[in-house]
Design an enzyme around this catalytic site. Structure first.
Site, PDB file in Angstrom:
ATOM      1  N   LEU A  19       1.069  -3.439  -1.938  1.00 60.10           N
ATOM      2  CA  LEU A  19       1.944  -2.567  -1.139  1.00 60.10           C
ATOM      3  C   LEU A  19       2.599  -1.549  -1.928  1.00 60.10           C
ATOM      4  O   LEU A  19       3.378  -2.048  -2.912  1.00 60.10           O
ATOM      5  CB  LEU A  19       2.876  -2.895  -0.118  1.00 60.10           C
ATOM      6  N   HIS A  20       2.175  -0.047  -2.067  1.00 56.51           N
ATOM      7  CA  HIS A  20       3.197   0.759  -2.764  1.00 56.51           C
ATOM      8  C   HIS A  20       3.523   2.153  -1.881  1.00 56.51           C
ATOM      9  O   HIS A  20       4.340   3.121  -2.601  1.00 56.51           O
ATOM     10  CB  HIS A  20       2.559   1.055  -4.183  1.00 56.51           C
ATOM     11  N   ARG A  21       2.746   2.612  -0.858  1.00 60.19           N
ATOM     12  CA  ARG A  21       2.954   3.995  -0.425  1.00 60.19           C
ATOM     13  C   ARG A  21       4.306   3.842   0.309  1.00 60.19           C
ATOM     14  O   ARG A  21       4.796   3.110   0.964  1.00 60.19           O
ATOM     15  CB  ARG A  21       1.846   4.014   0.691  1.00 60.19           C
ATOM     16  N   ARG A  30       7.339   0.182  -7.374  1.00 65.57           N
ATOM     17  CA  ARG A  30       8.008   0.759  -6.598  1.00 65.57           C
ATOM     18  C   ARG A  30       8.329  -0.167  -5.293  1.00 65.57           C
ATOM     19  O   ARG A  30       9.292  -0.138  -4.844  1.00 65.57           O
ATOM     20  CB  ARG A  30       6.975   1.871  -5.830  1.00 65.57           C
TER      21      ARG A  30
END
Length: 365
Positions: A206-208, A239
């Site tokens: 997950l990073h958005r 992130r």
């Protein structure tokens, strides 16, 4: 032909590996500018060493920052580099801030720009990447599209005369590494503690910003992953770690086992060992598809629409809004019986990219 490649983030480095290898067999001069957009060693340095990419000729070291600050920093640092090099082509990759800054720096200096992975569209204007794609396509001189669908998007925007179907260079590398993993020429992936590589598990990333920046949404997604009935190997992007820390969210809960991002060969090996993938990454969606693993994408849309056919990829915008058994059924579903096609090419796209740039420079297309 003199070409400068501008890269700065993990997906671009994977594509660069294929392109650099294709240029190595020619008499062309190919140099690499690394902007330093991904400055974490797990997301940058290991790709140069692990994929055999030549060291960058120039490293700008821009680091992190807001979208405007990062894009501006790349522009400021890149302008004198391109002015000194005066290449025949400035080759930009994908949809990052480095992509847009590279294209802008080049066109302002009247240098020809080729955009690799042109024509992808999510039609989600909340995504910074969507704006980077569209703006880069509309200022580039040669649009190297990976798929027929991307060609259609470019035609719909009046850009067909600049567009060429090149195929997807990421396929070149993914298939090469897959074969090496299956042949035992790559070490076993370094999975998070508590993940049995011989047992069923899901690989997750997950990073958005849409998923990480809202504390309630991130907490709900983590809770949904934690409640799955199989272990989840969460390769935690910097992130994600930073945002979870800011929001006071414990990533290591329930079924989740937290690890660090993997080098590309390790990532391919981990996907092959997994039962399936949960991600919001465009690149990993496609890699799961190429490696015959089902993918659940935590987004309302995907630019890689070909992966959705026959259920190889399934979009779930809000997994926490599904009942626990429904979410588990989606995330742990078996692979489709029917094999998928090859919409992204057969692994020779990088050679075609070089040929198309040669032809465009010579005025043959």
């Amino acid at each position: 032909m003199k070409v400068v490649s501008i890269v700065g983030a993990r997906p671009q480095l994977v594509k660069l590996a294929a392109v650099a290898a294709a240029f190595a067999g020619t008499g062309h001069q190919h140099s690499i500018v690394h902007t330093g957009q991904h400055y974490d060693a797990d997301l940058s340095d290991v790709f140069f060493s692990g994929l055999g990419i030549p060291d960058p000729d120039v490293h700008l070291g821009v680091g992190s920052g807001s979208h405007g600050a990062q894009t501006g920093s790349v522009l400021t640092a890149l302008d004198p580099v391109l002015a000194a090099e005066k290449p025949d082509w400035v080759l930009v990759y994908g949809d990052t801030n480095s992509t847009l800054a590279g294209a802008l720096s080049a066109v302002k200096q009247h240098l020809p720009v080729a955009h690799l992975e042109a024509g992808l569209r999510s039609f989600n204007r909340r995504m910074p990447e969507e704006h980077n794609r569209v703006l880069t396509d509309h200022c580039a001189d040669l649009l190297l599209a990976p798929t027929a669908e991307a060609m259609r998007h470019l035609a719909n925007e009046g850009l067909a005369h600049r567009a060429r179907l090149a195929g997807d260079v990421m396929v070149d590398i993914c298939l090469r590494i897959r074969d090496a993993v299956l042949a035992g020429r790559c070490p076993a992936p370094s999975l998070p503690e508590g993940i049995d590589p011989d047992g069923p598990f899901l690989l997750a990333t997950l990073h958005r910003p849409d998923n990480t920046d809202d504390p309630e949404r991130l907490s709900a997604i983590v809770t949904a992953l934690a409640g799955l009935p199989v272990p989840v190997a969460l390769l935690a992007h910097p992130r994600l770690v930073a945002r979870a820390g800011q929001h006071g969210i414990d990533l290591a809960q329930g079924s989740i086992r937290v690890g660090r991002p993997l080098p590309y060969a390790g990532l391919v090996a981990a996907v092959l060992a997994s039962s399936g993938v949960v991600t919001d990454s465009g690149g990993l969606q496609k890699e799961a598809f190429l490696l015959d693993r089902v993918c659940t994408t935590v987004r309302p849309e995907t630019e890689w629409v070909e992966t959705l056919e026959d259920g190889w990829n399934q979009l779930v915008a809000d997994p926490h809004e599904l009942a626990a058994d429904a979410w588990a059924a989606v995330a742990t579903r078996p692979a489709p019986r029917a094999p998928h096609g090859a919409p992204y090419g057969n692994g020779t796209a990088a050679v075609r990219v070089v040929e198309l740039m040669e032809q465009a420079l010579d005025g043959r297309t």
